[in-house]
Design a protein around this motif. Structure first.
Motif, mmCIF file in Angstrom:
data_model
loop_
_atom_site.group_PDB
_atom_site.id
_atom_site.type_symbol
_atom_site.label_atom_id
_atom_site.label_comp_id
_atom_site.label_asym_id
_atom_site.label_seq_id
_atom_site.Cartn_x
_atom_site.Cartn_y
_atom_site.Cartn_z
ATOM 1 N N VAL A 34 -0.875 0.702 -9.841
ATOM 2 C CA VAL A 34 -1.642 -0.283 -8.989
ATOM 3 C C VAL A 34 -1.476 -0.933 -7.734
ATOM 4 O O VAL A 34 -0.795 -2.140 -7.736
ATOM 5 N N PHE A 35 -1.544 -0.153 -6.437
ATOM 6 C CA PHE A 35 -1.840 -0.728 -5.559
ATOM 7 C C PHE A 35 -3.358 -1.893 -5.072
ATOM 8 O O PHE A 35 -3.435 -1.315 -4.748
ATOM 9 N N ILE A 36 -2.747 -3.161 -4.125
ATOM 10 C CA ILE A 36 -3.821 -4.044 -4.496
ATOM 11 C C ILE A 36 -3.830 -4.534 -2.845
ATOM 12 O O ILE A 36 -2.518 -4.877 -2.544
ATOM 13 N N ASP A 37 -4.640 -3.605 -1.934
ATOM 14 C CA ASP A 37 -5.222 -4.453 -0.315
ATOM 15 C C ASP A 37 -5.535 -5.642 -0.442
ATOM 16 O O ASP A 37 -6.496 -5.789 -0.783
ATOM 17 N N VAL A 38 -5.559 -6.942 -0.352
ATOM 18 C CA VAL A 38 -5.422 -8.487 -0.476
ATOM 19 C C VAL A 38 -6.140 -8.829 1.259
ATOM 20 O O VAL A 38 -6.873 -10.147 1.627
ATOM 21 N N ARG A 39 -5.722 -8.133 2.160
ATOM 22 C CA ARG A 39 -6.140 -7.848 3.332
ATOM 23 C C ARG A 39 -7.566 -9.277 3.727
ATOM 24 O O ARG A 39 -7.707 -10.035 4.816
ATOM 25 N N GLU A 40 -8.628 -8.489 3.473
ATOM 26 C CA GLU A 40 -9.704 -8.553 3.402
ATOM 27 C C GLU A 40 -9.914 -10.050 2.556
ATOM 28 O O GLU A 40 -11.476 -10.206 3.104
ATOM 29 N N THR A 41 -9.647 -10.158 2.453
ATOM 30 C CA THR A 41 -9.550 -12.097 1.713
ATOM 31 C C THR A 41 -9.354 -13.103 2.045
ATOM 32 O O THR A 41 -9.571 -13.968 1.677
ATOM 33 N N GLY A 42 -8.666 -12.535 3.803
ATOM 34 C CA GLY A 42 -7.937 -13.627 4.101
ATOM 35 C C GLY A 42 -7.340 -14.285 3.795
ATOM 36 O O GLY A 42 -6.682 -15.431 4.177
ATOM 37 N N ARG A 43 -6.289 -14.419 2.711
ATOM 38 C CA ARG A 43 -4.882 -14.654 1.919
ATOM 39 C C ARG A 43 -4.000 -13.709 1.825
ATOM 40 O O ARG A 43 -4.626 -12.137 2.189
ATOM 41 N N THR A 44 -2.611 -14.769 1.770
ATOM 42 C CA THR A 44 -1.757 -13.586 2.512
ATOM 43 C C THR A 44 -1.261 -12.931 0.876
ATOM 44 O O THR A 44 -1.571 -13.840 0.094
ATOM 45 N N ALA A 45 -0.333 -12.030 0.110
ATOM 46 C CA ALA A 45 -0.171 -11.725 -0.737
ATOM 47 C C ALA A 45 1.040 -13.020 -1.075
ATOM 48 O O ALA A 45 0.610 -13.134 -2.850
ATOM 49 N N PRO A 46 1.783 -13.418 -0.505
ATOM 50 C CA PRO A 46 2.208 -14.389 -1.049
ATOM 51 C C PRO A 46 1.801 -15.343 -1.778
ATOM 52 O O PRO A 46 1.672 -16.358 -2.676
ATOM 53 N N ASP A 47 1.258 -15.880 -0.672
ATOM 54 C CA ASP A 47 0.173 -17.356 -1.817
ATOM 55 C C ASP A 47 -0.378 -16.617 -2.935
ATOM 56 O O ASP A 47 -0.342 -17.509 -3.147
ATOM 57 N N ILE A 48 -1.050 -15.533 -2.873
ATOM 58 C CA ILE A 48 -2.018 -15.482 -3.965
ATOM 59 C C ILE A 48 -0.743 -14.656 -5.112
ATOM 60 O O ILE A 48 -1.144 -15.514 -6.425
ATOM 61 N N LEU A 49 0.739 -14.535 -5.101
ATOM 62 C CA LEU A 49 1.206 -14.780 -5.872
ATOM 63 C C LEU A 49 1.488 -16.116 -6.685
ATOM 64 O O LEU A 49 1.873 -15.871 -8.000
ATOM 65 N N ARG A 50 1.895 -16.910 -5.650
ATOM 66 C CA ARG A 50 2.576 -17.940 -5.958
ATOM 67 C C ARG A 50 1.084 -18.598 -6.835
ATOM 68 O O ARG A 50 1.406 -18.940 -8.093
#
Ligand SMILES: *Cc1c(COP(=O)(O)O)cnc(C)c1O
Length: 359
Positions: A293-309
């Motif tokens: 599953v690929f998840i696009d988080v652009r519209e959350t205003g957050r970056t992927a590395p930040d969410i991963l942490r």
């Protein structure tokens, strides 16, 4: 790997389907395996695995190797001469994730083609071919990746592979299949592995992905191709000794871990359905066909590395695919409850304040 104190233990690892641990049944199979020197052709367990995989893939012969990467690289070494050209999807593992091995080892170079969802057709092969002139590079091999990892686990339809195979062969090119997740495609499509495999001049299976083994891959092809592959296996240091201890896990996986891949696909779809309900989260590939599953988080205003942490602080791992893209992969150590928890955790992380990077 860093072990920073204070990071919670990893509870739910959706980072990759390579993260499985051998089950008690699999460990038992290792203990019970008859062993011998593989290089002398005397390891009965490895021989059995090679024969069984060749048959499964509709090929004459097969060779056990330590990794999928070595399967790809040895296949290219056998198919290509220095200066030859390889055609594959621009998302392909062999193009972006093998240390430019095609160039460094075979002396061949890669012509990536545009492939929506990681899949291209015979027309794309025809377009990529060069006019026949002495100064033109010689196109030698086409690579298809079943399933397409960076295509979100998309399954190449049998008819598309048949089309690519026809075009490739008509022009004197070989067709090679990177079958790291071929059995996921088999389970998802209800097409037999040999029906995909016999369209190819070489094809391999990875046992350390969804099949749940710690180590191992098997490359299959015609008898003379595999004889050449053995020469490279020796040269590259991939020839082992009592490898039956490893191939026993692969035989075990063929008996026990294939049909259950359907559960991984169900769990991936469940995870996708849950995360798609989170505000600002989109699925890069809305149709989840297998275990990725690929998840696009652009519209959350957050970056992927930040969410991963943020997820990691809750003991959950996904992998980083881009500045705004995460990847989750289901496997044998993931249950439906785990993906529910991971989706809830993702929603919670997005509600909370961003994590400050510490490294
Ligand atoms: C993992 C993977 C490989 C390489 O396999 P290893 O066993 O990790 O070397 C090659 N192709 C694809 C599509 C993969 O996902």
């Amino acid at each position: 790997m860093t072990h920073d104190t204070g990071t919670p233990a990893l509870r739910i690892d959706l980072g990759s389907d390579t993260s499985t641990r051998p089950t008690p049944g699999m460990l038992q199979a290792m203990i019970a395996a008859p062993l011998g020197d593989e290089q002398m052709g005397e390891d009965p367990t490895t021989r059995a695995l090679e024969e069984r995989t060749a048959d499964l893939l509709g090929q004459e012969s097969a060779v056990f190797l330590p990794s999928g990467t070595m399967c790809n690289q040895i296949a290219l070494l056998v198919h290509c001469r220095p200066g030859d050209e390889i055609i594959c999807a621009q998302q392909a593992h062999v193009y972006g994730s093998e240390g430019a091995g095609a160039a460094a080892l075979a002396g061949a170079f890669i012509r990536p083609v545009e492939a929506p969802g990681g899949i291209f057709d015979g027309e794309a092969v025809a377009r990529a071919l060069r006019p026949e002139r002495p100064r033109a590079p010689r196109s030698r091999v086409v690579v298809v990746e079943q399933t397409s990892n960076r295509g979100g686990g998309a399954v190449w339809p049998l008819a598309t592979i048949a089309d690519v195979s026809r075009r490739a062969r008509a022009c004197g090119l070989a067709l090679h299949m990177d079958g790291a997740r071929l059995l996921n495609a088999v389970v998802a499509s209800n097409v037999e592995a040999r029906d995909y495999g016999r369209l190819c001049d070489s094809v391999w299976l990875d046992f350390s992905k969804g099949l749940g083994c710690p180590v191992g891959a098997v490359l299959a092809g015609p008898r003379d191709f595999i004889a050449e592959a053995w020469t490279w296996k020796h040269r590259l240091g991939g020839a082992m000794r009592q490898s039956g201890i490893l191939s026993a896990t692969c035989l075990y996986a063929l008996d026990n871990n294939v049909a259950r891949l359907a559960q991984d696909h169900d769990n991936a779809r469940l995870f996708a359905a849950r995360v798609a309900q989170i505000e600002g989260v989109r699925l890069t590939f809305p149709r989840v066909e297998t275990n990725i599953v690929f998840i696009d988080v652009r519209e959350t205003g957050r970056t992927a590395p930040d969410i991963l942490r943020g997820l990691r602080l809750q003991g959950i791992r996904l992998s980083l695919e881009g500045e705004h893209t995460l990847r989750a992969v289901t496997h044998l150590d993931i249950r439906a409850d785990d993906v529910e928890q991971a989706a809830s955790a993702l929603a919670a992380v997005l509600r909370a304040a961003p994590q400050v990077a510490t490294s």
